[in-house]
Design an enzyme around this catalytic site. Structure first.
Site, PDB file in Angstrom:
ATOM      1  CD  GLN A  83      -2.898   0.972   2.426  1.00  0.00           C
ATOM      2  OE1 GLN A  83      -2.745   0.127   3.287  1.00  0.00           O
ATOM      3  NE2 GLN A  83      -3.861   1.865   2.464  1.00  0.00           N
ATOM      4  CB  VAL A  85      -0.653   6.726  -0.156  1.00  0.00           C
ATOM      5  CG1 VAL A  85       0.319   7.343  -1.138  1.00  0.00           C
ATOM      6  CG2 VAL A  85      -1.888   6.239  -0.863  1.00  0.00           C
ATOM      7  CG  HIS A  89      -5.143   3.425  -2.985  1.00  0.00           C
ATOM      8  ND1 HIS A  89      -4.427   3.503  -1.802  1.00  0.00           N
ATOM      9  CD2 HIS A  89      -4.336   2.809  -3.869  1.00  0.00           C
ATOM     10  CE1 HIS A  89      -3.238   2.958  -1.975  1.00  0.00           C
ATOM     11  NE2 HIS A  89      -3.161   2.517  -3.217  1.00  0.00           N
ATOM     12  CG  HIS A  91      -4.761  -0.192  -7.485  1.00  0.00           C
ATOM     13  ND1 HIS A  91      -3.774   0.615  -7.997  1.00  0.00           N
ATOM     14  CD2 HIS A  91      -4.445  -0.385  -6.177  1.00  0.00           C
ATOM     15  CE1 HIS A  91      -2.900   0.895  -7.054  1.00  0.00           C
ATOM     16  NE2 HIS A  91      -3.284   0.305  -5.930  1.00  0.00           N
TER      17      HIS A  91
END
Length: 132
Positions: A83, A85, A89, A91
């Site tokens: 990961q 960041v 999120h 993808h």
């Protein structure tokens, strides 16, 4: 980024989620879909954000096919490991037959036995039961 204060090539924005082009895509059109509220990992995602996040990911997947002529998509979430960041999120990557991406990005294996598979199943089911 989630606050909208960083530059991004946004493709979708709502009050709760945002989707934008990944700046280092696997293929052109590779998007990241994020909750606007800070959430570290999928396990931290509040139930009230689950549908908005994954509805947006599904919409982006459909848009990659319709807008880019993709044959399909690859949808993935990394939690902690890989990961890049510390903000959840999803993808959404456009796929085309013969694009060179081989299924998952890691080698796949088999359980050493039916008993090993059952032990793994029981441990996961037990952890889910403990969470409920």
């Amino acid at each position: 980024m989630a606050r909208g204060d960083a530059p991004a090539a946004r493709v979708l924005e709502t009050d709760t989620v945002m989707a934008f082009l990944d700046h280092r895509p696997l293929f052109p059109g590779h998007c990241l879909v994020i909750p606007r509220e800070h959430v570290d990992t999928l396990g931290d995602l509040p139930g009230r954000l689950t549908a908005p996040l994954f509805d947006a990911a599904a919409a982006v997947a459909r848009a990659l096919e319709a807008g880019l002529g993709a044959d399909g998509s690859f949808v993935a979430v990394n939690n902690r490991v890989s990961q890049s960041v510390p903000h959840l999120h999803v993808h959404v990557v456009p796929r085309r037959r013969g694009d060179g991406l081989r299924g998952f990005f890691w080698p796949r294996g088999r359980y050493e036995s039916a008993a090993a598979m059952e032990e793994t199943r029981a441990r996961i089911a037990g952890a889910l039961a403990a969470e409920a």
